[in-house]
Design an enzyme around this catalytic site. Structure first.
Site, PDB file in Angstrom:
ATOM      1  N   THR A 189     -35.767 -77.439 153.668  1.00  0.00           N
ATOM      2  CA  THR A 189     -36.040 -77.615 152.195  1.00  0.00           C
ATOM      3  C   THR A 189     -35.049 -78.408 151.385  1.00  0.00           C
ATOM      4  O   THR A 189     -33.926 -78.498 151.618  1.00  0.00           O
ATOM      5  CB  THR A 189     -36.142 -76.114 151.380  1.00  0.00           C
ATOM      6  OG1 THR A 189     -37.165 -75.599 152.098  1.00  0.00           O
ATOM      7  CG2 THR A 189     -36.584 -76.330 149.929  1.00  0.00           C
ATOM      8  N   SER A 191     -33.890 -82.076 149.120  1.00  0.00           N
ATOM      9  CA  SER A 191     -34.375 -83.831 149.329  1.00  0.00           C
ATOM     10  C   SER A 191     -34.010 -84.211 150.644  1.00  0.00           C
ATOM     11  O   SER A 191     -34.660 -85.387 150.805  1.00  0.00           O
ATOM     12  CB  SER A 191     -33.331 -84.269 148.093  1.00  0.00           C
ATOM     13  OG  SER A 191     -32.066 -84.145 148.120  1.00  0.00           O
ATOM     14  N   GLY A 232     -30.993 -79.408 155.373  1.00  0.00           N
ATOM     15  CA  GLY A 232     -29.855 -79.986 154.286  1.00  0.00           C
ATOM     16  C   GLY A 232     -28.926 -78.894 154.142  1.00  0.00           C
ATOM     17  O   GLY A 232     -28.988 -77.737 154.564  1.00  0.00           O
ATOM     18  N   ALA A 233     -27.678 -79.041 153.446  1.00  0.00           N
ATOM     19  CA  ALA A 233     -26.894 -77.934 152.891  1.00  0.00           C
ATOM     20  C   ALA A 233     -26.026 -78.426 151.846  1.00  0.00           C
ATOM     21  O   ALA A 233     -26.092 -79.645 151.241  1.00  0.00           O
ATOM     22  CB  ALA A 233     -25.772 -77.793 154.118  1.00  0.00           C
ATOM     23  N   ASP A 234     -25.596 -77.586 151.182  1.00  0.00           N
ATOM     24  CA  ASP A 234     -24.689 -77.817 149.823  1.00  0.00           C
ATOM     25  C   ASP A 234     -23.429 -78.073 150.134  1.00  0.00           C
ATOM     26  O   ASP A 234     -22.759 -78.663 149.404  1.00  0.00           O
ATOM     27  CB  ASP A 234     -24.954 -76.715 148.880  1.00  0.00           C
ATOM     28  CG  ASP A 234     -26.536 -76.387 148.600  1.00  0.00           C
ATOM     29  OD1 ASP A 234     -27.064 -77.399 148.287  1.00  0.00           O
ATOM     30  OD2 ASP A 234     -26.885 -75.196 148.630  1.00  0.00           O
ATOM     31  N   ARG A 243     -29.391 -73.992 147.349  1.00  0.00           N
ATOM     32  CA  ARG A 243     -29.753 -74.463 145.978  1.00  0.00           C
ATOM     33  C   ARG A 243     -30.818 -74.647 145.678  1.00  0.00           C
ATOM     34  O   ARG A 243     -31.428 -74.186 144.390  1.00  0.00           O
ATOM     35  CB  ARG A 243     -29.045 -76.087 145.890  1.00  0.00           C
ATOM     36  CG  ARG A 243     -29.311 -76.725 144.378  1.00  0.00           C
ATOM     37  CD  ARG A 243     -29.216 -78.058 144.598  1.00  0.00           C
ATOM     38  NE  ARG A 243     -30.022 -78.607 145.878  1.00  0.00           N
ATOM     39  CZ  ARG A 243     -31.520 -78.758 145.668  1.00  0.00           C
ATOM     40  NH1 ARG A 243     -32.104 -78.236 144.612  1.00  0.00           N
ATOM     41  NH2 ARG A 243     -32.040 -79.161 146.768  1.00  0.00           N
ATOM     42  N   GLU A 288     -34.996 -69.969 155.117  1.00  0.00           N
ATOM     43  CA  GLU A 288     -34.377 -71.175 156.118  1.00  0.00           C
ATOM     44  C   GLU A 288     -33.397 -70.535 156.867  1.00  0.00           C
ATOM     45  O   GLU A 288     -33.386 -70.766 158.251  1.00  0.00           O
ATOM     46  CB  GLU A 288     -33.503 -71.657 154.829  1.00  0.00           C
ATOM     47  CG  GLU A 288     -34.136 -72.727 153.970  1.00  0.00           C
ATOM     48  CD  GLU A 288     -33.309 -73.407 153.038  1.00  0.00           C
ATOM     49  OE1 GLU A 288     -33.798 -74.307 152.481  1.00  0.00           O
ATOM     50  OE2 GLU A 288     -32.221 -72.826 152.896  1.00  0.00           O
ATOM     51  N   LYS A 313     -20.657 -83.597 150.693  1.00  0.00           N
ATOM     52  CA  LYS A 313     -21.215 -82.330 150.790  1.00  0.00           C
ATOM     53  C   LYS A 313     -20.067 -81.829 151.819  1.00  0.00           C
ATOM     54  O   LYS A 313     -19.960 -80.544 152.008  1.00  0.00           O
ATOM     55  CB  LYS A 313     -22.503 -82.159 151.550  1.00  0.00           C
ATOM     56  CG  LYS A 313     -23.469 -82.773 150.767  1.00  0.00           C
ATOM     57  CD  LYS A 313     -23.865 -81.719 149.730  1.00  0.00           C
ATOM     58  CE  LYS A 313     -25.221 -82.188 148.942  1.00  0.00           C
ATOM     59  NZ  LYS A 313     -26.647 -81.940 149.699  1.00  0.00           N
TER      60      LYS A 313
END
Ligand code: 5RP
Length: 228
Positions: A28, A30, A85-87, A99, A106, A124
């Site tokens: 999930t 962008s 993705g990851a923050d 986020r 996930e 990141k």
């Protein structure tokens, strides 16, 4: 190269891991969305045969829109790879995620995947988790305040995440609330991840320690792979 181009370059690199007949966990956010779009293009143009397992409504809708056949978690015997993705990513490839408030599904899907591939832009990468990002914690709504108080024991502050285009708090796809916790310092990510989940009413938290197999980083100098 701008940040969106870095994310897209990382997503393109991740396609190299996908083979015919694979079941692919679809992340999930962008960056994961770029991957889903590129994967869909391979399905449509090259006849690649894969099944996607979405981690959220966002990835489910995008997979359908892009022609990727989907399975629910209980329909899949195994998950070959998951891409998300990851923050934040630390030097040991521990992550903060969530986020987008999809952290619970996930983590379930990425934990079960044979290979978990993380896609980030170079912004990141951090030397220590929690440097910039808050740790999202999914909680049972009735317990949010009790848990926010409990979290102060860890030298942290927790804020109830409020919705942007709805009045009141964010409600997750599981019907829960999200607390965003800011820690003075996260010493051992794995210990913290486990400990947070022992608080009654916590469903899951956004520390993903020891779970990423490969991190693909899009940067100004190109794409690089970090592996454990
Ligand atoms: C959603 C997530 C996202 O993967 C994470 O927030 C990264 O998002 P983006 O690629 O948009 O920066 O964990 O719950």
């Amino acid at each position: 190269m701008d940040v969106e181009a870095m994310k897209r370059a990382a997503a393109k690199e991740a396609l190299k891991f996908v083979e015919d007949e694979m079941v692919v966990g679809l992340g999930t956010g962008s960056t994961a969305s770029y991957f889903i779009e590129l994967l869909g293009r391979r399905v449509r143009e090259e006849g690649l045969e894969v099944y996607g397992i979405p981690t959220s409504y966002q990835s489910r809708l995008l997979a359908i829109e892009n022609g990727i056949p989907i399975l629910s978690l209980d329909q899949a015997d195994a998950i070959d790879i998951a891409v998300d993705g990851a923050d934040e990513v630390d030097p040991e490839l521990n992550l903060i995620k969530g986020r987008g408030a999809a952290l619970t599904m996930e983590k379930i899907i990425e934990y079960r995947a044979g290979t978990f591939i993380v896609l980030v832009d170079e912004g990141k990468l951090v030397s220590r988790l929690g440097e910039r990002a808050a740790v999202p914690i999914e909680v049972i709504p009735a317990a949010w305040r009790a848990i926010a108080e409990e979290i102060e024991i860890f030298n942290a502050t927790a804020e109830l995440r409020m919705a942007k285009n709805k009045d009141g708090p964010v409600v997750t796809e599981n019907g829960n609330f999200i607390l965003d916790a800011r820690f003075a310092r996260i010493e051992g990510p794995l210990d913290m991840e486990v400990e947070l989940n022992t608080i009654p009413g916590v469903v899951e938290n956004g520390i993903f320690a020891d779970i990423a197999d490969v991190v693909i980083v899009g940067g100004k100098e190109g794409v690089k792979r970090l592996e454990r």
